[in-house]
Scaffold this motif. Structure first.
Motif, PDB file in Angstrom:
ATOM      1  N   LEU A 206      22.135  28.592 -11.008  1.00 49.53           N
ATOM      2  CA  LEU A 206      21.797  27.118 -11.774  1.00 49.53           C
ATOM      3  C   LEU A 206      20.332  26.716 -11.857  1.00 49.53           C
ATOM      4  N   VAL A 207      20.071  25.844 -13.092  1.00 47.56           N
ATOM      5  CA  VAL A 207      18.681  25.408 -13.083  1.00 47.56           C
ATOM      6  C   VAL A 207      18.507  24.445 -12.213  1.00 47.56           C
ATOM      7  N   THR A 208      17.517  24.533 -11.179  1.00 43.46           N
ATOM      8  CA  THR A 208      17.479  23.441 -10.319  1.00 43.46           C
ATOM      9  C   THR A 208      15.773  22.969 -10.369  1.00 43.46           C
ATOM     10  N   VAL A 209      15.690  21.615 -10.220  1.00 43.54           N
ATOM     11  CA  VAL A 209      14.251  21.173 -10.045  1.00 43.54           C
ATOM     12  C   VAL A 209      13.974  20.556  -8.836  1.00 43.54           C
ATOM     13  N   PRO A 210      13.385  21.135  -7.766  1.00 45.16           N
ATOM     14  CA  PRO A 210      13.133  20.413  -6.433  1.00 45.16           C
ATOM     15  C   PRO A 210      12.474  19.056  -6.608  1.00 45.16           C
ATOM     16  N   THR A 211      13.209  17.881  -5.948  1.00 49.59           N
ATOM     17  CA  THR A 211      12.429  16.605  -6.419  1.00 49.59           C
ATOM     18  C   THR A 211      11.992  16.108  -5.078  1.00 49.59           C
ATOM     19  N   VAL A 212      10.515  15.812  -5.195  1.00 50.39           N
ATOM     20  CA  VAL A 212      10.153  15.287  -3.968  1.00 50.39           C
ATOM     21  C   VAL A 212       9.686  13.778  -3.951  1.00 50.39           C
ATOM     22  N   LEU A 213      10.270  13.008  -3.127  1.00 53.93           N
ATOM     23  CA  LEU A 213       9.907  11.613  -3.228  1.00 53.93           C
ATOM     24  C   LEU A 213       8.827  11.168  -2.452  1.00 53.93           C
ATOM     25  N   ILE A 214       7.622  10.443  -3.185  1.00 55.81           N
ATOM     26  CA  ILE A 214       6.405  10.214  -2.859  1.00 55.81           C
ATOM     27  C   ILE A 214       6.874   8.720  -1.944  1.00 55.81           C
ATOM     28  N   PRO A 215       6.559   8.621  -0.808  1.00 56.17           N
ATOM     29  CA  PRO A 215       6.885   7.256  -0.016  1.00 56.17           C
ATOM     30  C   PRO A 215       6.266   6.242  -0.107  1.00 56.17           C
ATOM     31  N   PRO A 216       6.705   4.865  -0.053  1.00 53.36           N
ATOM     32  CA  PRO A 216       5.740   3.905  -0.309  1.00 53.36           C
ATOM     33  C   PRO A 216       4.336   4.037   0.368  1.00 53.36           C
ATOM     34  N   CYS A 217       3.377   3.694  -0.441  1.00 53.13           N
ATOM     35  CA  CYS A 217       2.024   3.860   0.134  1.00 53.13           C
ATOM     36  C   CYS A 217       0.852   3.341  -0.750  1.00 53.13           C
ATOM     37  N   ARG A 218       1.421   2.154  -1.480  1.00 53.86           N
ATOM     38  CA  ARG A 218       0.504   1.626  -2.508  1.00 53.86           C
ATOM     39  C   ARG A 218      -0.572   1.212  -1.784  1.00 53.86           C
ATOM     40  N   ASP A 219      -0.564   0.422  -0.685  1.00 53.50           N
ATOM     41  CA  ASP A 219      -1.372  -0.238   0.230  1.00 53.50           C
ATOM     42  C   ASP A 219      -2.367   0.841   0.837  1.00 53.50           C
ATOM     43  N   GLN A 220      -1.862   1.868   1.095  1.00 52.53           N
ATOM     44  CA  GLN A 220      -2.720   2.965   1.762  1.00 52.53           C
ATOM     45  C   GLN A 220      -3.662   3.406   0.837  1.00 52.53           C
ATOM     46  N   PHE A 221      -3.442   3.497  -0.550  1.00 47.33           N
ATOM     47  CA  PHE A 221      -4.335   4.297  -1.364  1.00 47.33           C
ATOM     48  C   PHE A 221      -4.849   3.343  -2.456  1.00 47.33           C
ATOM     49  N   VAL A 222      -4.761   2.279  -2.651  1.00 51.21           N
ATOM     50  CA  VAL A 222      -5.581   1.204  -3.208  1.00 51.21           C
ATOM     51  C   VAL A 222      -7.278   1.267  -2.782  1.00 51.21           C
ATOM     52  N   ARG A 223      -8.035   1.370  -3.633  1.00 49.86           N
ATOM     53  CA  ARG A 223      -9.467   1.306  -3.427  1.00 49.86           C
ATOM     54  C   ARG A 223     -10.214   0.111  -4.057  1.00 49.86           C
ATOM     55  N   PRO A 224     -11.187  -0.316  -3.251  1.00 47.91           N
ATOM     56  CA  PRO A 224     -12.053  -1.450  -4.086  1.00 47.91           C
ATOM     57  C   PRO A 224     -12.587  -0.860  -5.591  1.00 47.91           C
ATOM     58  N   GLY A 225     -12.473  -1.714  -6.490  1.00 48.80           N
ATOM     59  CA  GLY A 225     -13.065  -1.122  -7.592  1.00 48.80           C
ATOM     60  C   GLY A 225     -12.400  -0.265  -8.553  1.00 48.80           C
ATOM     61  N   ASP A 226     -11.106  -0.064  -7.968  1.00 50.62           N
ATOM     62  CA  ASP A 226      -9.963   0.850  -8.935  1.00 50.62           C
ATOM     63  C   ASP A 226      -9.714   0.215 -10.326  1.00 50.62           C
ATOM     64  N   TYR A 227      -9.745  -1.231 -10.349  1.00 55.31           N
ATOM     65  CA  TYR A 227      -9.367  -1.782 -11.669  1.00 55.31           C
ATOM     66  C   TYR A 227     -10.435  -2.099 -12.457  1.00 55.31           C
ATOM     67  N   GLU A 228     -11.775  -1.455 -12.202  1.00 51.65           N
ATOM     68  CA  GLU A 228     -12.694  -1.924 -12.994  1.00 51.65           C
ATOM     69  C   GLU A 228     -12.788  -0.580 -14.068  1.00 51.65           C
ATOM     70  N   VAL A 229     -13.213  -0.877 -15.201  1.00 52.53           N
ATOM     71  CA  VAL A 229     -13.528  -0.037 -16.190  1.00 52.53           C
ATOM     72  C   VAL A 229     -15.149   0.556 -16.185  1.00 52.53           C
ATOM     73  N   ARG A 230     -15.256   1.843 -15.840  1.00 53.00           N
ATOM     74  CA  ARG A 230     -16.719   2.292 -15.485  1.00 53.00           C
ATOM     75  C   ARG A 230     -17.169   3.425 -16.545  1.00 53.00           C
ATOM     76  N   ALA A 231     -18.028   3.542 -17.120  1.00 51.35           N
ATOM     77  CA  ALA A 231     -18.419   4.568 -18.115  1.00 51.35           C
ATOM     78  C   ALA A 231     -18.837   5.770 -17.231  1.00 51.35           C
ATOM     79  N   ALA A 232     -18.883   7.021 -17.871  1.00 51.41           N
ATOM     80  CA  ALA A 232     -19.275   8.280 -17.216  1.00 51.41           C
ATOM     81  C   ALA A 232     -20.777   8.382 -17.075  1.00 51.41           C
ATOM     82  N   GLN A 233     -21.386   8.625 -15.756  1.00 49.29           N
ATOM     83  CA  GLN A 233     -22.746   8.865 -15.623  1.00 49.29           C
ATOM     84  C   GLN A 233     -23.453   9.908 -16.319  1.00 49.29           C
TER      85      GLN A 233
END
Length: 233
Positions: A206-233
């Motif tokens: 059978l064609v199977t596609v292993p599916t991994v569930l990414i647990p609730p983690c938004r608060d863990q991975f949000v960083r200051p400045g994430d939503y700012e648009v910044r140009a390449a240096q």
């Protein structure tokens, strides 16, 4: 007439079919993918790897990739005013071999990680696999699992190297930028094709596609400045 607000309608990622699919990815969602899937599940060490983001948009994804990978190339078909190099990824099949410099040359980047236009998803898979030496990870609607063409050309052909990583916590994309307060019913996931290893199939025949569930983690991975648009240096 009342607006149709059913989940099936509201979940549509409605961008013009012939226009830009301008739905940037939240940095926290990419960090979760890298740490839970790329590092923990697939056991890769990104700080020793190169990656190309060919739909870099406003650099939300490429900036986040640079936190983990040794080297990041970033290009896009549209100029969003952030210093990203121009390249039309859908012409890659015509240009492979014309460039000596990475990431455009064959074997230029080990990985291609991106959020491509969903209307061209299957073509992006094909071209990315031609170019990346080790594998690809493409972010998209969970409907990527559907259609006979994708079943034949992606899931069946690459099943020994493929997994799907889906989020338990909602990742809400909006057109034209990032909205940390958005809460939309669309489900998103990652298609990962890892050329460097064979993934187990518990159901031979059978064609199977292993599916991994990414647990609730938004608060863990949000960083200051994430939503700012910044140009390449």
């Amino acid at each position: 007439m009342a607006q149709n607000t059913s989940a099936a309608v509201m979940a549509q990622r409605a961008a013009p079919r012939d226009g830009l699919d301008d739905f940037p990815t939240h940095p926290w969602a990419l960090r979760a993918f890298i740490e839970y899937i790329f590092v923990k599940a697939l056991r890769h060490q990104p700080d020793e790897m190169t990656v190309w983001e060919p739909a870099a948009n406003r650099r939300f994804m490429s900036r986040t990739l640079a936190e983990y990978f040794e080297h990041v190339w970033e290009t896009d078909i549209h100029d969003y005013g952030v210093g990203v190099g121009f390249f039309d990824f859908l012409t890659l099949g015509d240009t492979l071999g014309l460039y000596d410099a990475p990431p455009f040359a064959n074997g230029g980047a080990q990985w291609i990680i991106s959020n491509p236009p969903f209307k061209d998803f299957e073509k992006w898979v094909e071209l990315a696999l031609e170019c990346a030496t080790d594998g690809i990870a493409l972010f998209g609607r969970l409907q990527m699992l559907e259609t006979i063409a994708r079943y034949i050309n992606i899931w069946k052909r690459w099943q020994d190297h493929t997994l799907c990583a889906a989020y338990i916590e909602r990742v809400s994309l909006v057109e034209g930028g990032l909205d940390p307060s958005a809460n939309l019913p669309q489900a998103y996931a990652w298609l990962v094709i890892d050329k460097t290893q064979i993934l187990p199939n518990p159901y031979p025949g059978l064609v199977t596609v292993p599916t991994v569930l990414i647990p609730p983690c938004r608060d863990q991975f949000v960083r200051p400045g994430d939503y700012e648009v910044r140009a390449a240096q």
